[in-house]
Write a protein that holds these residues in place. Structure first.
Motif, PDB file in Angstrom:
ATOM      1  N   LEU A 250      13.115  25.967 -29.960  1.00  0.00           N
ATOM      2  CA  LEU A 250      14.495  26.466 -29.178  1.00  0.00           C
ATOM      3  C   LEU A 250      15.257  24.574 -29.543  1.00  0.00           C
ATOM      4  O   LEU A 250      16.520  24.989 -29.397  1.00  0.00           O
ATOM      5  CB  LEU A 250      14.486  26.537 -28.123  1.00  0.00           C
ATOM      6  CG  LEU A 250      13.099  27.300 -27.321  1.00  0.00           C
ATOM      7  CD1 LEU A 250      12.938  27.492 -25.731  1.00  0.00           C
ATOM      8  CD2 LEU A 250      14.060  28.989 -27.639  1.00  0.00           C
ATOM      9  N   GLU A 251      15.110  23.898 -29.639  1.00  0.00           N
ATOM     10  CA  GLU A 251      15.008  22.943 -29.902  1.00  0.00           C
ATOM     11  C   GLU A 251      15.591  23.232 -31.480  1.00  0.00           C
ATOM     12  O   GLU A 251      17.398  23.042 -31.607  1.00  0.00           O
ATOM     13  CB  GLU A 251      14.460  21.503 -29.929  1.00  0.00           C
ATOM     14  CG  GLU A 251      14.101  21.239 -28.495  1.00  0.00           C
ATOM     15  CD  GLU A 251      13.004  20.244 -28.579  1.00  0.00           C
ATOM     16  OE1 GLU A 251      13.212  19.692 -29.277  1.00  0.00           O
ATOM     17  OE2 GLU A 251      12.696  19.663 -27.277  1.00  0.00           O
ATOM     18  N   LYS A 252      15.308  23.350 -32.185  1.00  0.00           N
ATOM     19  CA  LYS A 252      15.750  23.622 -33.749  1.00  0.00           C
ATOM     20  C   LYS A 252      16.947  24.121 -34.021  1.00  0.00           C
ATOM     21  O   LYS A 252      17.139  24.214 -34.081  1.00  0.00           O
ATOM     22  CB  LYS A 252      14.658  24.004 -34.627  1.00  0.00           C
ATOM     23  CG  LYS A 252      15.198  24.425 -35.942  1.00  0.00           C
ATOM     24  CD  LYS A 252      13.228  24.821 -36.545  1.00  0.00           C
ATOM     25  CE  LYS A 252      13.998  25.261 -38.035  1.00  0.00           C
ATOM     26  NZ  LYS A 252      12.528  26.089 -38.785  1.00  0.00           N
ATOM     27  N   LEU A 257      15.976  27.969 -23.025  1.00  0.00           N
ATOM     28  CA  LEU A 257      15.107  28.200 -22.480  1.00  0.00           C
ATOM     29  C   LEU A 257      15.113  28.580 -20.943  1.00  0.00           C
ATOM     30  O   LEU A 257      15.506  27.531 -19.565  1.00  0.00           O
ATOM     31  CB  LEU A 257      14.106  26.878 -22.236  1.00  0.00           C
ATOM     32  CG  LEU A 257      12.965  27.128 -22.105  1.00  0.00           C
ATOM     33  CD1 LEU A 257      11.334  28.449 -22.243  1.00  0.00           C
ATOM     34  CD2 LEU A 257      12.183  25.595 -22.147  1.00  0.00           C
ATOM     35  N   VAL A 258      15.176  29.599 -20.687  1.00  0.00           N
ATOM     36  CA  VAL A 258      15.017  30.536 -18.963  1.00  0.00           C
ATOM     37  C   VAL A 258      13.456  30.408 -18.569  1.00  0.00           C
ATOM     38  O   VAL A 258      12.390  30.853 -19.188  1.00  0.00           O
ATOM     39  CB  VAL A 258      14.999  31.573 -18.731  1.00  0.00           C
ATOM     40  CG1 VAL A 258      15.655  31.928 -17.321  1.00  0.00           C
ATOM     41  CG2 VAL A 258      16.457  31.297 -19.689  1.00  0.00           C
ATOM     42  N   VAL A 259      12.489  29.431 -17.777  1.00  0.00           N
ATOM     43  CA  VAL A 259      11.900  29.800 -17.551  1.00  0.00           C
ATOM     44  C   VAL A 259      11.439  30.098 -15.746  1.00  0.00           C
ATOM     45  O   VAL A 259      12.180  29.530 -15.336  1.00  0.00           O
ATOM     46  CB  VAL A 259      11.063  28.057 -16.824  1.00  0.00           C
ATOM     47  CG1 VAL A 259       9.460  27.916 -16.683  1.00  0.00           C
ATOM     48  CG2 VAL A 259      11.026  26.970 -18.162  1.00  0.00           C
ATOM     49  N   LEU A 284      17.748  27.466 -17.190  1.00  0.00           N
ATOM     50  CA  LEU A 284      17.420  28.033 -15.911  1.00  0.00           C
ATOM     51  C   LEU A 284      16.810  28.033 -15.785  1.00  0.00           C
ATOM     52  O   LEU A 284      15.732  28.761 -15.967  1.00  0.00           O
ATOM     53  CB  LEU A 284      18.323  29.364 -16.038  1.00  0.00           C
ATOM     54  CG  LEU A 284      19.428  29.004 -16.800  1.00  0.00           C
ATOM     55  CD1 LEU A 284      20.100  29.286 -18.538  1.00  0.00           C
ATOM     56  CD2 LEU A 284      21.139  30.041 -15.758  1.00  0.00           C
ATOM     57  N   MET A 285      16.540  28.005 -14.169  1.00  0.00           N
ATOM     58  CA  MET A 285      14.600  28.684 -13.620  1.00  0.00           C
ATOM     59  C   MET A 285      14.427  29.622 -12.751  1.00  0.00           C
ATOM     60  O   MET A 285      15.361  29.047 -11.667  1.00  0.00           O
ATOM     61  CB  MET A 285      14.501  27.292 -13.262  1.00  0.00           C
ATOM     62  CG  MET A 285      12.685  27.260 -12.747  1.00  0.00           C
ATOM     63  SD  MET A 285      12.222  24.953 -13.254  1.00  0.00           S
ATOM     64  CE  MET A 285      12.597  24.777 -11.298  1.00  0.00           C
TER      65      MET A 285
END
Length: 466
Positions: A250-252, A257-259, A284-285
């Protein structure tokens, strides 16, 4: 009224969630009348250990008068008002502050909803709005996982990867794709990747995510959504290699990122949030369930600084919300719930005491001939049922998991079946003695299941003509 009276009315008027309506009507519902601690009591007086904490949510157990009083006090003062039209109220403000204090440090805003499903609807809206404001409106695709559950609304069902829901609820929301789940026992041990170690399998699942991003075009992918541990999918605990590899992907590609913390949040894994356990930094969480210990419906989305600041500074009016967003009585109960959890050290006890004790006792069930794997993390656990004769999975048509589930109820335990995976998620206030009772009753149900299977095999053999 007596049990048959309730069953008759239920059959005549009540359509249950996730239920075969006709089959339930023929069998009759179990009527739950009371709850005490980690137990529910039905209309026949049977006392049943609730190994699922309702639906993953009754973290403080049943009968907490403090939560009842918090609801009553708020209802006397302000039972309801909305958060539209430039207004708010103290419970919503205080709860927002408390949640952001407990969450990882970069999550400093919360948008309230009425449930986890609504929270994930909100996620989809926020993710696409964020990228549009960043001048990249083509970033529409959200990637989820096969067999994942993110709610039962149209958007929640679409984000999730459960094929039976898609078959009944389609067409799904466009712009959502799915990749393989990190389910080593089901897809690594018994699947095409059976020769892979859990660590190698975890990395291959992350590689599948990267492959999907390249297939869709990184310039088109907005976010990846996943639970820390897949709950409704079968208490799937990913290999240790999985989340570090996913983070790197995801960083690449600069993908949000949704956890989804609807199940794992509020102590289930021995931390306030599963993101902390796995060292994740979600943008987002989504949250719900244990936020109020299930006493009243409430959910929300904790929003990371980069997303929140963009929505605030560049977004203007956000055309999204619900009548019950931040409902004052629900917020007051949730706030009291979090206060009690902090004061009583509930999360720390799960991490340092109850989780390790459950793991020790739960592993003993791996010795049972029906069990191929017994896994747990914090206060979530699973048993994988296998055919003791072949060491393989049962034919799905046999419904062995459902049989075991029903026999669990008969032995005084709620244990859920996901196919032939038996799962537990007990209240976070369970004691050692109650964990012992849970394990003993689970073993008794396994024994009874094995006995029923033996009877079925004998009957089938007797039916074969000589």
């Amino acid at each position: 009224m007596q049990t048959p009276d309730y069953q008759r009315l239920d059959r005549a008027h009540h359509l249950h969630p996730f239920t075969d309506f006709k089959a339930l009507g023929e069998e009759g519902s179990r009527i739950i009348e009371r709850g005490e601690g980690v137990y529910i009591i039905d209309s026949e007086g049977n006392r049943i250990l609730d190994g699922m904490a309702g639906l993953w949510c009754v973290n403080l157990g049943y009968g907490r008068e403090e939560l009842v009083e918090a609801a009553a006090a708020q209802m006397r003062q302000l039972p309801y008002y909305n958060n539209f039209f430039k207004t708010t109220h103290p419970p919503a403000v205080k709860l927002a502050e408390t949640l952001c204090r407990l969450a990882p440090g970069h999550l400093n805003r919360v948008f309230f909803t009425g449930s986890g499903s609504e929270a994930n609807d909100t996620v989809l809206r926020m993710v696409r709005r964020y990228w549009a404001l960043k001048g990249q409106p083509e970033k529409q695709w959200v990637i989820g996982r096969e067999n994942a559950y993110h709610g039962s609304t149209v958007a929640g069902m679409s984000l999730g990867g459960m094929a039976p829901m898609h078959e009944q609820g389609g067409p799904c929301v466009p712009g959502i794709a799915h990749v393989r789940q990190p389910y080593w026992f089901g897809e690594g041990r018994f699947g095409e990747e059976r020769d892979r170690s859990p660590e190698a399998f975890g990395r291959e699942c992350a590689a599948a995510l990267e492959a999907k991003i390249r297939e869709l075009g990184e310039e088109n992918v907005a976010a990846f959504i996943a639970e820390p541990v897949q709950g409704a999918g079968g208490a799937i605990i990913p290999p240790a290699s999985y989340w570090p590899a996913v983070k790197a992907v995801l960083e690449k590609y600069d993908i949000l990122l949704v956890v989804d913390e609807v199940i794992c949040g509020f102590g289930r894994l021995g931390e306030w949030f599963g993101s902390v356990h796995y060292d994740l930094e979600p943008d987002l969480m989504p949250i719900a369930k244990g936020l109020s210990s299930g006493y009243l419906p409430i959910g929300g989305v904790l929003v990371g600084d980069r997303v929140a600041e963009t929505l605030i500074e560049e977004g203007g009016e956000f055309f999204h919300g619900f009548t019950y967003s931040g409902h004052p009585t629900c917020a007051a109960v949730a706030l009291k719930n979090l206060e009690l959890m902090e004061a009583e050290g509930v999360v720390e006890r799960v991490r340092d005491d109850l989780g390790p004790y459950l793991a020790k006792r739960w592993r003993e069930l791996a010795e049972h001939p029906l069990v191929g794997e017994a896994r747990s993390l914090g206060l979530i656990g699973a048993l994988e049922l296998i055919d003791p004769a072949s060491g393989q999975r049962f034919d799905k048509a046999l419904g062995v998991g459902n049989l075991c589930r029903d026999l669990c109820f008969a032995s005084g335990l709620v244990m859920r079946s996901v196919g032939d995976t038996m799962i537990i998620s007990p209240p976070l206030v369970i004691t050692h003695a109650e964990i012992d009772e849970l394990v003993d009753k689970a073993r008794a149900a396994l024994d009874a299941t094995l006995g029923r299977l033996a009877e079925t095999t004998t009957d089938q053999q007797q039916e074969i003509p000589v």
